[in-house]
Write an enzyme that holds these catalytic residues in place. Sequence first.
Site, PDB file in Angstrom:
ATOM      1  N   HIS A  80       0.959  -1.425  -0.075  1.00 13.00           N
ATOM      2  CA  HIS A  80      -0.198  -0.011  -0.234  1.00 13.00           C
ATOM      3  C   HIS A  80       1.172   1.146  -0.540  1.00 13.00           C
ATOM      4  O   HIS A  80       0.641   2.838   0.341  1.00 13.00           O
ATOM      5  CB  HIS A  80      -1.157  -0.070   0.982  1.00 13.00           C
ATOM      6  CG  HIS A  80      -1.081  -1.526   0.922  1.00 13.00           C
ATOM      7  ND1 HIS A  80      -2.288  -1.490   1.100  1.00 13.00           N
ATOM      8  CD2 HIS A  80      -1.360  -2.633   2.129  1.00 13.00           C
ATOM      9  CE1 HIS A  80      -3.442  -2.343   1.332  1.00 13.00           C
ATOM     10  NE2 HIS A  80      -2.407  -3.208   1.959  1.00 13.00           N
ATOM     11  N   SER A 126      16.201  21.438 -16.175  1.00 15.74           N
ATOM     12  CA  SER A 126      14.680  22.703 -16.376  1.00 15.74           C
ATOM     13  C   SER A 126      15.399  23.216 -17.108  1.00 15.74           C
ATOM     14  O   SER A 126      16.413  23.942 -16.603  1.00 15.74           O
ATOM     15  CB  SER A 126      14.223  22.655 -15.132  1.00 15.74           C
ATOM     16  OG  SER A 126      13.583  23.399 -14.808  1.00 15.74           O
ATOM     17  N   LYS A 162      17.347  22.085 -10.994  1.00 13.75           N
ATOM     18  CA  LYS A 162      16.537  20.576 -11.141  1.00 13.75           C
ATOM     19  C   LYS A 162      17.866  19.026 -12.229  1.00 13.75           C
ATOM     20  O   LYS A 162      18.001  20.069 -13.354  1.00 13.75           O
ATOM     21  CB  LYS A 162      16.007  20.778 -12.312  1.00 13.75           C
ATOM     22  CG  LYS A 162      14.690  21.256 -11.474  1.00 13.75           C
ATOM     23  CD  LYS A 162      13.879  20.763  -9.920  1.00 13.75           C
ATOM     24  CE  LYS A 162      13.464  19.460 -10.305  1.00 13.75           C
ATOM     25  NZ  LYS A 162      11.823  20.103 -11.597  1.00 13.75           N
ATOM     26  N   GLU A 220      10.677   8.788 -15.845  1.00 10.32           N
ATOM     27  CA  GLU A 220       9.318   9.338 -16.843  1.00 10.32           C
ATOM     28  C   GLU A 220       9.220   9.217 -18.272  1.00 10.32           C
ATOM     29  O   GLU A 220       7.452   8.452 -18.114  1.00 10.32           O
ATOM     30  CB  GLU A 220       9.410  10.454 -16.753  1.00 10.32           C
ATOM     31  CG  GLU A 220       9.652  11.071 -15.059  1.00 10.32           C
ATOM     32  CD  GLU A 220       9.798  12.632 -15.323  1.00 10.32           C
ATOM     33  OE1 GLU A 220       9.001  13.628 -14.731  1.00 10.32           O
ATOM     34  OE2 GLU A 220      11.121  13.320 -15.500  1.00 10.32           O
TER      35      GLU A 220
END
Length: 460
Positions: free
Chosen positions: A157, A278, A284, A291
């Site tokens: 979970h 970024s 970043k 992704e």
Amino acid sequence: MAEKAWGGVFDQATDKRVEAFTESISFDRRLYAQDIEGSVAHAQMLAKVGLISAEECHQIEQGLAEIRQEIEQDRFSFRTELEDIHMHIESALVARIGDVGRKLHTARSRNDQVATDLRLWVRASIDQIDARLLELQRAFVSRCDRDADVILPGYTHFQRAQPVLAPHYWLAYCEKLERDRQRLADCRRRVNVLPLGAAALAGTSLPIDRAEVATRLTFEGIAANSLDAASDRDFAIEFAFALTLIAEHLSTWAEEWILWSTVEFNFIKLPQTFCTGSSIMPQKINPDVLELIRGKTARVVGNLQSLLVLVKGLPLAYNRDLQEDKEPLFDSFDTVRMALELAAPLAAGAELNRASILERLDRGHLDATTLMEHLIRRGIPQRTAHGLVGRLVRKALDRGCRLSDLTLDEFREAHPDLDESIYQVLGPEKAVAAMQSYGSTAPAQVQEQVERWKKRLDES
Ligand code: ARG
């Protein structure tokens, strides 16, 4: 109309829009090698049964070899009017060797031809994906010694559950990838069946030798029903499905590592060569590759859906709809192949942040289940032990401490039978060490599995 292989019955030229709408050359050109391989085997068979002469066969083979070179050297001109790869190669052959080239299509239809090309392509593509799955397994196994002593929180979970050894995590992915490989191997058996000889749908009245073609193309079987052979695309859909499950597995892994690489988790440092930055936030370092491995899974799922819907309700045998099988299939293959190619170096190259993992292991009472099992071994019924440990966890939560920080008096208060031995299973290392079931995260079990995997991968 003279140019079209099927132009005989027509006395009007095809509308240009129809040509643009019905062409497949823009995407089926990638089947050129399979188309030529299939044609060579077909011509050799035609010569063997006497439908063409040995000399004619030689000319056809020679012509096809030259066409192959032209395509590979980017000297071949592709034209929408010629529809598909089959027409292109045949018309180039006729242009080269004249009337002899017009004999190649004897006892053959584009319907069994395209089915053959696609099977040859899927068979080769399965082998390519399999090799990359193996590379990814190697990458995970290569981490096992390096991370042998690292304990990670295991989750259910997505809440901290029980401690597990890092290699146990890596081998979990190896197992999933192994089933992916088995699925491919199983699919390959059904792919590896020759449709050629089905002709348009009914077979042919000419004395062909299908076994000869099958042997030449190393197909293990010969399709036994011409209607089925010309219409079947199950084999392609099965491959698309196997690719989809691979994408799903990669996506799960990517999601996990994306989370692990956040400042909030700080479990893993991804190799910078596999991250991007970024344009506005200078600090970043983003896990874009992971992704996109996760993101591109969507199109792989979509492609499978397209294929399933495509064949739904098609009457036997060949229908032009089937031309639509190629783009989704090619796309799934390209996507999964690239994802696997990136996954292997990423999986091998990331570094675990041991200090940060250790810090987090300390909280979350990951040893509660092992403590409960310890009590069960002392004869306390499971339900009683569960409640008892629950109350001890509550006490530790209230005090903001670990279970191992509770005093023996506090344990005795919970149950008079408890003694010093409870401390033997408290803390993540001891909880992991206390495991013993087959397939568990016990160090001895994991080591056995690591050895098995190393041996297995050495052999392949
Ligand atoms: N381009 C077609 C396909 O991919 C080849 C077969 C065409 N056959 C036909 N009878 N029009 O399915």
